[in-house]
Design a protein around this motif. Structure first.
Motif, PDB file in Angstrom:
ATOM      1  N   GLN A   1       0.848  -1.180   0.000  1.00 12.76           N
ATOM      2  CA  GLN A   1       0.000   0.000   0.000  1.00 12.76           C
ATOM      3  C   GLN A   1       0.890   1.239   0.000  1.00 12.76           C
ATOM      4  O   GLN A   1       1.788   1.388   0.817  1.00 12.76           O
ATOM      5  CB  GLN A   1      -0.906   0.019   1.239  1.00 12.76           C
ATOM      6  CG  GLN A   1      -1.830   1.204   1.332  1.00 12.76           C
ATOM      7  CD  GLN A   1      -2.925   1.186   0.280  1.00 12.76           C
ATOM      8  OE1 GLN A   1      -3.161   0.151  -0.351  1.00 12.76           O
ATOM      9  NE2 GLN A   1      -3.572   2.304   0.095  1.00 12.76           N
ATOM     10  N   VAL A   2       0.625   2.158  -0.903  1.00 12.50           N
ATOM     11  CA  VAL A   2       1.396   3.392  -1.004  1.00 12.50           C
ATOM     12  C   VAL A   2       0.851   4.411  -0.022  1.00 12.50           C
ATOM     13  O   VAL A   2      -0.374   4.611   0.071  1.00 12.50           O
ATOM     14  CB  VAL A   2       1.346   3.946  -2.432  1.00 12.50           C
ATOM     15  CG1 VAL A   2       2.006   5.311  -2.506  1.00 12.50           C
ATOM     16  CG2 VAL A   2       2.018   2.978  -3.406  1.00 12.50           C
ATOM     17  N   GLN A   3       1.734   5.057   0.699  1.00 13.56           N
ATOM     18  CA  GLN A   3       1.348   6.157   1.583  1.00 13.56           C
ATOM     19  C   GLN A   3       2.119   7.406   1.179  1.00 13.56           C
ATOM     20  O   GLN A   3       3.297   7.336   0.809  1.00 13.56           O
ATOM     21  CB  GLN A   3       1.632   5.801   3.038  1.00 13.56           C
ATOM     22  CG  GLN A   3       0.746   4.689   3.566  1.00 13.56           C
ATOM     23  CD  GLN A   3       0.937   4.447   5.051  1.00 13.56           C
ATOM     24  OE1 GLN A   3       2.016   4.661   5.586  1.00 13.56           O
ATOM     25  NE2 GLN A   3      -0.113   4.012   5.716  1.00 13.56           N
ATOM     26  N   LEU A   4       1.442   8.555   1.269  1.00 15.95           N
ATOM     27  CA  LEU A   4       2.045   9.833   0.913  1.00 15.95           C
ATOM     28  C   LEU A   4       2.203  10.679   2.162  1.00 15.95           C
ATOM     29  O   LEU A   4       1.262  10.812   2.941  1.00 15.95           O
ATOM     30  CB  LEU A   4       1.177  10.572  -0.103  1.00 15.95           C
ATOM     31  CG  LEU A   4       0.779   9.812  -1.368  1.00 15.95           C
ATOM     32  CD1 LEU A   4       0.000  10.722  -2.312  1.00 15.95           C
ATOM     33  CD2 LEU A   4       1.988   9.229  -2.056  1.00 15.95           C
ATOM     34  N   VAL A   5       3.390  11.246   2.328  1.00 15.49           N
ATOM     35  CA  VAL A   5       3.669  12.105   3.479  1.00 15.49           C
ATOM     36  C   VAL A   5       4.105  13.469   2.956  1.00 15.49           C
ATOM     37  O   VAL A   5       5.113  13.578   2.249  1.00 15.49           O
ATOM     38  CB  VAL A   5       4.761  11.511   4.377  1.00 15.49           C
ATOM     39  CG1 VAL A   5       5.065  12.465   5.544  1.00 15.49           C
ATOM     40  CG2 VAL A   5       4.327  10.141   4.907  1.00 15.49           C
ATOM     41  N   GLU A   6       3.327  14.481   3.327  1.00 14.59           N
ATOM     42  CA  GLU A   6       3.605  15.837   2.879  1.00 14.59           C
ATOM     43  C   GLU A   6       4.330  16.617   3.961  1.00 14.59           C
ATOM     44  O   GLU A   6       4.146  16.380   5.158  1.00 14.59           O
ATOM     45  CB  GLU A   6       2.304  16.550   2.529  1.00 14.59           C
ATOM     46  CG  GLU A   6       1.575  15.928   1.375  1.00 14.59           C
ATOM     47  CD  GLU A   6       0.088  16.097   1.479  1.00 14.59           C
ATOM     48  OE1 GLU A   6      -0.602  15.819   0.500  1.00 14.59           O
ATOM     49  OE2 GLU A   6      -0.384  16.535   2.539  1.00 14.59           O
ATOM     50  N   SER A   7       5.109  17.598   3.534  1.00 19.63           N
ATOM     51  CA  SER A   7       5.791  18.482   4.471  1.00 19.63           C
ATOM     52  C   SER A   7       6.073  19.810   3.779  1.00 19.63           C
ATOM     53  O   SER A   7       5.955  19.917   2.550  1.00 19.63           O
ATOM     54  CB  SER A   7       7.096  17.852   4.961  1.00 19.63           C
ATOM     55  OG  SER A   7       7.961  17.600   3.878  1.00 19.63           O
ATOM     56  N   GLY A   8       6.426  20.806   4.585  1.00 20.70           N
ATOM     57  CA  GLY A   8       6.846  22.077   4.029  1.00 20.70           C
ATOM     58  C   GLY A   8       5.866  23.217   4.174  1.00 20.70           C
ATOM     59  O   GLY A   8       6.174  24.356   3.823  1.00 20.70           O
ATOM     60  N   GLY A   9       4.667  22.932   4.664  1.00 20.20           N
ATOM     61  CA  GLY A   9       3.711  24.014   4.847  1.00 20.20           C
ATOM     62  C   GLY A   9       4.089  24.906   6.019  1.00 20.20           C
ATOM     63  O   GLY A   9       5.034  24.620   6.757  1.00 20.20           O
ATOM     64  N   GLY A  10       3.345  26.001   6.172  1.00 19.65           N
ATOM     65  CA  GLY A  10       3.609  26.906   7.280  1.00 19.65           C
ATOM     66  C   GLY A  10       3.061  28.286   7.025  1.00 19.65           C
ATOM     67  O   GLY A  10       2.254  28.491   6.122  1.00 19.65           O
ATOM     68  N   TYR A 104      -3.716   7.687  -4.974  1.00 24.12           N
ATOM     69  CA  TYR A 104      -3.301   7.915  -3.597  1.00 24.12           C
ATOM     70  C   TYR A 104      -3.303   9.408  -3.271  1.00 24.12           C
ATOM     71  O   TYR A 104      -2.919  10.236  -4.104  1.00 24.12           O
ATOM     72  CB  TYR A 104      -1.901   7.340  -3.378  1.00 24.12           C
ATOM     73  CG  TYR A 104      -1.763   5.912  -3.849  1.00 24.12           C
ATOM     74  CD1 TYR A 104      -1.159   5.620  -5.067  1.00 24.12           C
ATOM     75  CD2 TYR A 104      -2.264   4.857  -3.085  1.00 24.12           C
ATOM     76  CE1 TYR A 104      -1.046   4.309  -5.511  1.00 24.12           C
ATOM     77  CE2 TYR A 104      -2.150   3.548  -3.529  1.00 24.12           C
ATOM     78  CZ  TYR A 104      -1.537   3.281  -4.746  1.00 24.12           C
ATOM     79  OH  TYR A 104      -1.432   1.989  -5.182  1.00 24.12           O
ATOM     80  N   TRP A 105      -3.691   9.724  -2.012  1.00 27.04           N
ATOM     81  CA  TRP A 105      -3.759  11.108  -1.552  1.00 27.04           C
ATOM     82  C   TRP A 105      -2.969  11.259  -0.263  1.00 27.04           C
ATOM     83  O   TRP A 105      -2.962  10.372   0.594  1.00 27.04           O
ATOM     84  CB  TRP A 105      -5.208  11.499  -1.276  1.00 27.04           C
ATOM     85  CG  TRP A 105      -6.026  11.691  -2.513  1.00 27.04           C
ATOM     86  CD1 TRP A 105      -6.644  10.725  -3.260  1.00 27.04           C
ATOM     87  CD2 TRP A 105      -6.327  12.932  -3.154  1.00 27.04           C
ATOM     88  NE1 TRP A 105      -7.304  11.294  -4.321  1.00 27.04           N
ATOM     89  CE2 TRP A 105      -7.121  12.639  -4.281  1.00 27.04           C
ATOM     90  CE3 TRP A 105      -5.992  14.255  -2.894  1.00 27.04           C
ATOM     91  CZ2 TRP A 105      -7.616  13.633  -5.143  1.00 27.04           C
ATOM     92  CZ3 TRP A 105      -6.473  15.257  -3.748  1.00 27.04           C
ATOM     93  CH2 TRP A 105      -7.274  14.929  -4.851  1.00 27.04           C
ATOM     94  N   GLY A 106      -2.356  12.441  -0.132  1.00 31.35           N
ATOM     95  CA  GLY A 106      -1.718  12.788   1.121  1.00 31.35           C
ATOM     96  C   GLY A 106      -2.724  13.376   2.090  1.00 31.35           C
ATOM     97  O   GLY A 106      -3.886  13.614   1.743  1.00 31.35           O
ATOM     98  N   GLN A 107      -2.246  13.643   3.309  1.00 32.82           N
ATOM     99  CA  GLN A 107      -3.152  14.116   4.367  1.00 32.82           C
ATOM    100  C   GLN A 107      -3.379  15.620   4.308  1.00 32.82           C
ATOM    101  O   GLN A 107      -4.302  16.133   4.936  1.00 32.82           O
ATOM    102  CB  GLN A 107      -2.585  13.725   5.742  1.00 32.82           C
ATOM    103  CG  GLN A 107      -1.477  14.635   6.266  1.00 32.82           C
ATOM    104  CD  GLN A 107      -0.141  14.421   5.591  1.00 32.82           C
ATOM    105  OE1 GLN A 107       0.024  13.558   4.716  1.00 32.82           O
ATOM    106  NE2 GLN A 107       0.846  15.216   5.991  1.00 32.82           N
ATOM    107  N   GLY A 108      -2.541  16.324   3.571  1.00 31.04           N
ATOM    108  CA  GLY A 108      -2.684  17.769   3.456  1.00 31.04           C
ATOM    109  C   GLY A 108      -1.748  18.516   4.389  1.00 31.04           C
ATOM    110  O   GLY A 108      -1.438  18.046   5.487  1.00 31.04           O
ATOM    111  N   THR A 109      -1.311  19.683   3.939  1.00 29.49           N
ATOM    112  CA  THR A 109      -0.467  20.546   4.755  1.00 29.49           C
ATOM    113  C   THR A 109      -0.952  21.984   4.604  1.00 29.49           C
ATOM    114  O   THR A 109      -1.289  22.428   3.504  1.00 29.49           O
ATOM    115  CB  THR A 109       1.018  20.408   4.363  1.00 29.49           C
ATOM    116  OG1 THR A 109       1.830  21.177   5.247  1.00 29.49           O
ATOM    117  CG2 THR A 109       1.285  20.863   2.933  1.00 29.49           C
TER     118      THR A 109
END
Length: 115
Positions: A1-10, A104-109
């Protein structure tokens, strides 16, 4: 299962820059395209940028010339470089990867542009 992890927001001031990252775990066999979407409070989700498996890119008119989508295949990662940010860019940004084996979708940032 592919999982997406987002980063960099702020939080960033108008005119500033941010770079969002979306790293996928697992195989992306049969990759079709990678996307960035955003959704502001009270508004519909909007497609911001797309990069196809062949490297073709496209952008929403509202971000053309300011945002750049890119990817590093070896890292299974897609980026969104955002420059000259405006208050109206404030939204939750989500990545999406569409491949032969799944969508696949990430959780959002959260990105907030404010002085």
């Amino acid at each position: 299962q592919v999982q997406l992890v987002e980063s960099g927001g702020g939080l960033v001031q108008p005119g500033g820059s941010l770079r969002l990252s979306c790293a996928a775990s697992g195989s992306l066999f049969g990759l079709v395209a990678m996307y960035w979407y955003r959704q502001a409070p009270g508004k519909q989700r909007e497609l911001v940028a797309v990069i196809t498996s062949g490297g073709t890119t496209d952008y929403a008119d509202s971000v053309k010339g300011r945002f750049t989508i890119s990817r590093v295949n070896a890292k299974n990662t897609v980026y969104l470089q955002m420059n000259s940010l405006k208050p109206e860019d404030t939204a939750v940004y989500s990545c999406r990867i569409y491949a032969a084996r799944g969508d696949y979708w990430g959780q959002g940032t959260q990105v907030t542009v404010s002085s």
